[in-house]
Design a protein around this motif. Structure first.
Motif, PDB file in Angstrom:
ATOM      1  N   ARG A  47       0.846  -1.190   0.000  1.00  0.00           N
ATOM      2  CA  ARG A  47       0.000   0.000   0.000  1.00  0.00           C
ATOM      3  C   ARG A  47       0.889   1.250   0.000  1.00  0.00           C
ATOM      4  O   ARG A  47       1.951   1.274   0.614  1.00  0.00           O
ATOM      5  CB  ARG A  47      -0.894   0.017   1.232  1.00  0.00           C
ATOM      6  CG  ARG A  47      -1.933  -1.090   1.258  1.00  0.00           C
ATOM      7  CD  ARG A  47      -2.783  -0.975   2.501  1.00  0.00           C
ATOM      8  NE  ARG A  47      -3.431   0.336   2.585  1.00  0.00           N
ATOM      9  CZ  ARG A  47      -4.082   0.757   3.678  1.00  0.00           C
ATOM     10  NH1 ARG A  47      -4.141  -0.024   4.760  1.00  0.00           N
ATOM     11  NH2 ARG A  47      -4.662   1.951   3.677  1.00  0.00           N
ATOM     12  N   PRO A  48       0.473   2.293  -0.683  1.00  0.00           N
ATOM     13  CA  PRO A  48       1.279   3.524  -0.663  1.00  0.00           C
ATOM     14  C   PRO A  48       1.292   4.141   0.723  1.00  0.00           C
ATOM     15  O   PRO A  48       0.327   4.022   1.489  1.00  0.00           O
ATOM     16  CB  PRO A  48       0.573   4.421  -1.687  1.00  0.00           C
ATOM     17  CG  PRO A  48      -0.812   3.900  -1.780  1.00  0.00           C
ATOM     18  CD  PRO A  48      -0.721   2.420  -1.537  1.00  0.00           C
ATOM     19  N   ARG A  65      -1.523  12.906   7.701  1.00  0.00           N
ATOM     20  CA  ARG A  65      -2.052  11.638   7.190  1.00  0.00           C
ATOM     21  C   ARG A  65      -3.137  11.891   6.157  1.00  0.00           C
ATOM     22  O   ARG A  65      -4.004  12.747   6.339  1.00  0.00           O
ATOM     23  CB  ARG A  65      -2.636  10.810   8.327  1.00  0.00           C
ATOM     24  CG  ARG A  65      -1.616  10.014   9.127  1.00  0.00           C
ATOM     25  CD  ARG A  65      -2.309   8.985   9.980  1.00  0.00           C
ATOM     26  NE  ARG A  65      -2.965   7.993   9.134  1.00  0.00           N
ATOM     27  CZ  ARG A  65      -4.017   7.271   9.534  1.00  0.00           C
ATOM     28  NH1 ARG A  65      -4.554   7.462  10.721  1.00  0.00           N
ATOM     29  NH2 ARG A  65      -4.534   6.371   8.712  1.00  0.00           N
ATOM     30  N   ASN A  66      -3.075  11.128   5.094  1.00  0.00           N
ATOM     31  CA  ASN A  66      -4.090  11.197   4.051  1.00  0.00           C
ATOM     32  C   ASN A  66      -5.144  10.133   4.351  1.00  0.00           C
ATOM     33  O   ASN A  66      -5.205   9.069   3.729  1.00  0.00           O
ATOM     34  CB  ASN A  66      -3.444  10.976   2.684  1.00  0.00           C
ATOM     35  CG  ASN A  66      -4.427  11.143   1.545  1.00  0.00           C
ATOM     36  OD1 ASN A  66      -5.555  11.606   1.736  1.00  0.00           O
ATOM     37  ND2 ASN A  66      -4.000  10.754   0.347  1.00  0.00           N
ATOM     38  N   THR A  67      -5.994  10.441   5.321  1.00  0.00           N
ATOM     39  CA  THR A  67      -6.994   9.463   5.760  1.00  0.00           C
ATOM     40  C   THR A  67      -8.124   9.292   4.759  1.00  0.00           C
ATOM     41  O   THR A  67      -8.793   8.242   4.737  1.00  0.00           O
ATOM     42  CB  THR A  67      -7.591   9.895   7.117  1.00  0.00           C
ATOM     43  OG1 THR A  67      -8.128  11.219   6.991  1.00  0.00           O
ATOM     44  CG2 THR A  67      -6.506   9.882   8.191  1.00  0.00           C
ATOM     45  N   GLU A  68      -8.354  10.285   3.915  1.00  0.00           N
ATOM     46  CA  GLU A  68      -9.456  10.225   2.956  1.00  0.00           C
ATOM     47  C   GLU A  68      -9.034   9.571   1.637  1.00  0.00           C
ATOM     48  O   GLU A  68      -9.844   9.529   0.700  1.00  0.00           O
ATOM     49  CB  GLU A  68      -9.976  11.644   2.675  1.00  0.00           C
ATOM     50  CG  GLU A  68     -10.446  12.388   3.924  1.00  0.00           C
ATOM     51  CD  GLU A  68     -11.643  11.700   4.570  1.00  0.00           C
ATOM     52  OE1 GLU A  68     -12.437  11.092   3.846  1.00  0.00           O
ATOM     53  OE2 GLU A  68     -11.769  11.801   5.802  1.00  0.00           O
ATOM     54  N   ASN A  69      -7.779   9.112   1.566  1.00  0.00           N
ATOM     55  CA  ASN A  69      -7.252   8.474   0.343  1.00  0.00           C
ATOM     56  C   ASN A  69      -7.413   9.383  -0.884  1.00  0.00           C
ATOM     57  O   ASN A  69      -7.837   8.939  -1.965  1.00  0.00           O
ATOM     58  CB  ASN A  69      -7.948   7.125   0.098  1.00  0.00           C
ATOM     59  CG  ASN A  69      -7.609   6.107   1.171  1.00  0.00           C
ATOM     60  OD1 ASN A  69      -6.485   6.097   1.679  1.00  0.00           O
ATOM     61  ND2 ASN A  69      -8.579   5.271   1.520  1.00  0.00           N
ATOM     62  N   LEU A  70      -7.068  10.623  -0.693  1.00  0.00           N
ATOM     63  CA  LEU A  70      -7.131  11.577  -1.803  1.00  0.00           C
ATOM     64  C   LEU A  70      -5.971  11.340  -2.758  1.00  0.00           C
ATOM     65  O   LEU A  70      -4.867  10.980  -2.339  1.00  0.00           O
ATOM     66  CB  LEU A  70      -7.076  13.017  -1.267  1.00  0.00           C
ATOM     67  CG  LEU A  70      -8.179  13.415  -0.271  1.00  0.00           C
ATOM     68  CD1 LEU A  70      -7.886  14.790   0.306  1.00  0.00           C
ATOM     69  CD2 LEU A  70      -9.547  13.406  -0.952  1.00  0.00           C
TER      70      LEU A  70
END
Length: 393
Positions: A47-48, A65-70
């Motif tokens: 996973r990235p 953190r990119n929690t929204e997977n943008l």
């Protein structure tokens, strides 16, 4: 590594982004990190990395953190989590290099305590952010006036607004501790925002403000230098520089950071090099070191009785004489070891076209000026005598 839209205009500002180098493509930002892993794909099942590096005003960078997977890329404007409200910043790095940067800066990988990225910034967010940025200079000037009225020994050097405009951080420098409680009350009343005061050092102030150094280039601290190592006067002594504070001090008032750049090279060269206070014992007399050239490995010595006459010796020759002196053996004289150094004469001025006279364009003076003056005086006397004779007659 400037972008194609940031060519310089007549007024000195970039034509494309109009932000003095902070363009949207992040190609000419200071402290930009090149993502050399961007063309490589992750192995199957990997996973990235979900942390992103975001840059705010000047050199302030934080990890979110990119929690929204943008789907984020370098140069995107994002809304990030703040203590209260949200902040606006620019994405400067994504992917596995963020992990490397976090390890280097010793940042925590704890996902629960890490701040988050809310969303990509909308046009409304960007408009509010730009409006707040435009107010910073005016508010900084007003804050300095309030500090002067309160007679506080401090200098407010920069102001940074939060992205939503609800809070402003004032960066200041001071030699001693400052009681700015009344200052915060007056500024909160005048500006109608929450105030945070943050003290910084003089090097950090130069980093935030930027400028041009004595070398003619932009300051290292404001372009690529991220850590400030202590610089001592011994760095100048090792490099045989004159201890002139006006030349060795930078715009921050401290010793220049570039004094440390070549220090390791000098230290390696000085490992087996005789010291400046070396004394040589000869039958002709005691000799003192007058001058050294580290990279040519040459030393200049003179006798105590004849300090004006210098003798050039190589480093190996001096070490040989010192080895004999340790055994309580004296050499006959320095002349036995001295070498001849051919000094090339530098031509300060060379007459190329034969026009070396400073008065070559002046009008030439007459050769017979004295004779002409004599003739004039004679004619005047003759005329006077004639007039007298006519009167008498």
């Amino acid at each position: 590594m400037g972008c194609s839209s940031c060519s310089t205009g007549k007024d000195g500002q970039p034509k494309g982004c109009k932000n003095n180098g902070t363009c949207g493509t992040d190609g000419c930002n200071k402290l930009t990190v090149f993502d050399w892993l961007s063309n490589m794909s992750l192995p199957n099942g990997e996973r990235p990395f979900d942390f992103v590096e975001v840059r705010f005003k000047n050199s302030r960078k934080e990890f979110f953190r990119n929690t929204e997977n943008l789907s984020l890329s370098i140069g995107d404007i994002v809304a990030t989590q703040a203590q209260s409200g949200h902040d606006i910043g620019m994405v400067t790095l994504t992917g596995e290099l963020v992990r490397v940067q976090m390890k280097r800066k010793k940042e925590s990988f704890d996902e629960t305590s890490a701040s988050k990225i809310y969303r990509k910034a909308t046009q409304k967010d960007i408009d509010i952010w730009q409006k707040c940025r435009n107010r910073e200079e005016e508010i900084k000037k007003r804050a300095r006036e309030i500090a002067i009225i309160l007679k506080l020994q401090m200098k407010i050097s920069d102001v940074e607004f939060q992205g939503d405009g609800s809070k402003a951080t004032f960066y200041y420098t001071a030699d001693e501790r400052v009681d700015f409680r009344q200052l915060i009350k007056d500024m909160a009343k005048a500006f109608g925002i929450r105030i945070e005061m943050r003290q910084i050092g003089y090097r950090q102030e130069a980093q935030r403000l930027g400028g041009i150094g004595s070398c003619g280039r932009e300051l290292c601290c404001s372009t690529w230098l991220t850590d400030f190592r202590s610089v001592s006067t011994s760095a100048a002594r090792y490099q045989q520089l004159s201890l002139n504070p006006q030349k060795l001090a930078g715009q921050c008032g401290k010793l220049k950071c570039c004094l440390n750049y070549e220090l390791d090279v000098y230290l390696d060269a000085l490992k087996d090099f005789p010291s400046q206070d070396t004394k040589l014992f000869t039958d002709k007399g005691l000799a003192f070191c007058q001058k050294t050239d580290i990279f040519k490995e040459m030393l200049w010595f003179s006798y105590k009785e004849d300090p004006g006459n210098w003798h050039v010796l190589t480093k190996d020759q001096v070490n040989t004489i010192l080895a004999k002196n340790k055994k309580k053996e004296k050499v006959a004289s320095l002349e036995m070891y001295a070498i001849d150094v051919n000094v090339e004469e530098k031509v300060v001025f060379e007459n190329v076209v034969g026009q070396d006279s400073l008065t070559r364009f002046d009008k030439p003076k007459g050769k017979n000026t004295r004779n002409k003056n004599k003739n004039r005086n004679r004619n005047k006397n003759k005329n006077r005598n004639r007039k007298r004779n006519q009167k008498n007659a």
